[in-house]
Design an enzyme around this catalytic site. Structure first.
Site, PDB file in Angstrom:
ATOM      1  N   GLY A 210      16.587 -19.428  32.460  1.00  0.00           N
ATOM      2  CA  GLY A 210      15.262 -20.031  32.305  1.00  0.00           C
ATOM      3  C   GLY A 210      15.159 -21.338  33.060  1.00  0.00           C
ATOM      4  N   ASN A 211      14.166 -22.133  32.743  1.00  0.00           N
ATOM      5  CA  ASN A 211      14.042 -23.449  33.384  1.00  0.00           C
ATOM      6  C   ASN A 211      13.402 -24.436  32.411  1.00  0.00           C
ATOM      7  OD1 ASN A 211      11.037 -23.475  33.828  1.00  0.00           O
ATOM      8  ND2 ASN A 211      11.573 -21.622  34.980  1.00  0.00           N
ATOM      9  N   TYR A 212      13.278 -25.668  32.856  1.00  0.00           N
ATOM     10  CA  TYR A 212      12.873 -26.758  31.965  1.00  0.00           C
ATOM     11  C   TYR A 212      11.366 -26.896  31.724  1.00  0.00           C
ATOM     12  CZ  TYR A 212      17.554 -28.793  32.438  1.00  0.00           C
ATOM     13  OH  TYR A 212      18.883 -29.024  32.395  1.00  0.00           O
TER      14      TYR A 212
END
Ligand code: CTP
Length: 405
Positions: A210-212
């Protein structure tokens, strides 16, 4: 209170007793956040001094075509382009006549003739002058040219006669100005679809790639559109906060493929589509349906395959009259890369944020953006809250739509 924040207004002042009220009008506009450039006719200076007006507006007053001692040229064309709105208050019978007939013998009338946006006039004169066929004719001409007339009020006039001819009160003029900007960017009846947040690409039942992304920028856009009357659908990846505004329908998704399927449905009927999601470009090739155990292996290799490009897929089905806007988060050659994405994804505008800017990008409440349009326009904005950035983006989208309609 800052209902006019970021708006550029040219305030034209002509030579009448009511000119003193222009100082109050100017103060009210400034208080509401507008940036105001005062343009006076030479006669207006007999009634109110440029010093008062430049002190209130924080800008030198423009009156002549050039400054006599330096020869500096004041461009009415630039002013006309800069202005989002021009308000002439008070407008004397003489100025109304010049405006109606294109008699460009002063800076105010040349600015009017160069104005690209809306113009309002608030006439002020003696009752007989106001009722005269000549003034009526000029006002009718101006109205048919698209100028908004703020009719004079009844009351005691400078001549001590009582009748119609008093300039509308500054408060009323400000209200008309606020209403103009609301009307201009009103989105009632419009449908907006937005992709928001990150996507999670499952590795096994407990892990993901995923990412932030927090979804804050996407939801700020959704809130802004809803507050302007639009019906909004947000196709949102997993985030910790979802708005509870009844005008925002939230379709929760997890992976890029789910987001792609839902976006194709939601964007189909949208007038405006915004791709604010940070979509994972790749996903694990295989999903393991049980928790991957550590025992027995010193290394682990994750093979990734490409995810669908949601913006591109939606743009390939772009409807007539639809405006599509993407984001570009870049770490280097920001403008060049953003322009490439604009082209490649067939977007109308791209919002560039660069990770080089402190306070911009992921997990912050602020952002600093550059808006690049398909027509080559590039607008840089300072660091602002994400809601203010959303307001700038939507204003720009509405301008693009107006210019393309
Ligand atoms: N986007 C999308 N689907 C993807 C990737 C990106 O819809 N699979 C959208 C984003 O929401 C954004 C725009 O495309 O509006 C640009 O996203 P970005 O990640 O900057 O660009 P990429 O196309 O992924 O290119 P790269 O990561 O190589 O810079």
């Amino acid at each position: 209170m800052e209902s006019l924040k970021g708006k550029h207004i040219v305030l034209g002042i002509t030579g009448g007793i009511a000119a003193y009220k222009s100082a109050i009008l100017l103060r009210l506009l400034i208080k509401r956040g507008a940036e105001v450039q005062v343009v006076m006719t030479p006669a207006a200076k007999e009634f109110i001094t440029p010093v008062t007006l430049s002190a209130l507006s924080g800008k030198p007053v423009v009156s002549e075509f050039f400054t006599a001692n330096t020869g500096e040229w004041h461009s009415h064309v630039d002013l006309g382009l800069w202005a989002d709105l021009m308000v002439v208050a008070p407008a004397t019978a003489s100025t109304l006549g010049k405006m109606a007939n294109g008699i460009a013998d002063n800076m105010l009338v040349t600015t009017y003739l160069s104005a690209k946006e809306h113009v309002m006039v608030a006439p002020a004169m003696d009752l007989d002058m106001y009722a005269s066929p000549s003034t009526r004719r000029n006002l009718a001409t101006l109205a048919s040219d698209g100028v908004e007339i703020i009719e004079a009020a009844e009351g005691e006039l400078a001549s001590h006669l009582v009748g119609k001819g008093r300039m509308a009160e500054p408060e009323e003029i400000v209200e008309r100005v606020e209403r103009f900007f609301l009307r201009r960017n009103d989105m009632s009846g419009m449908k907006v679809a937005i992709t928001v947040g990150p996507t999670y690409e499952k590795i096994d039942p407990v892990r993901f790639v995923g990412n932030y992304s927090s979804g804050k920028m996407g939801f700020a856009l959704a809130e802004e559109c809803a507050s302007r009357g639009a019906e909004v659908t947000a196709v949102a990846g997993p985030v910790s906060y979802y708005p509870s505004n009844p005008s925002i329908k939230i379709v929760k998704v997890e992976s890029a493929r789910e987001m792609n399927d839902e976006a194709l449905k939601a964007f189909g009927s949208a007038d405006v589509g915004i791709f604010a999601a940070a979509v994972a470009d790749y996903r694990p090739e295989e999903y393991c349906d049980h928790k991957i155990k550590r025992e027995g292996s010193e290394e682990m290799t994750l093979r990734l395959v490409k995810n669908p490009d949601i913006a591109l897929n939606v743009a390939n089905n772009k409807k007539n009259g639809q405006t599509l806007v993407g984001f570009a988060l870049e770490t280097n050659d920001a403008v060049v890369n953003a322009e490439k994405k604009l082209e490649k994804k067939n977007l109308d505008m791209i919002v560039l944020n660069s990770l080089e800017d402190k306070g911009a990008g992921f997990r912050t409440d602020t952002n600093k953006v550059t808006l690049i349009s398909r027509n080559g326009d590039e607008k840089r904005f300072p660091l602002k809250s994400k809601r203010e950035v959303a307001c700038d983006i939507i204003d720009e989208i509405m301008e693009l739509r107006k210019n393309n309609s």
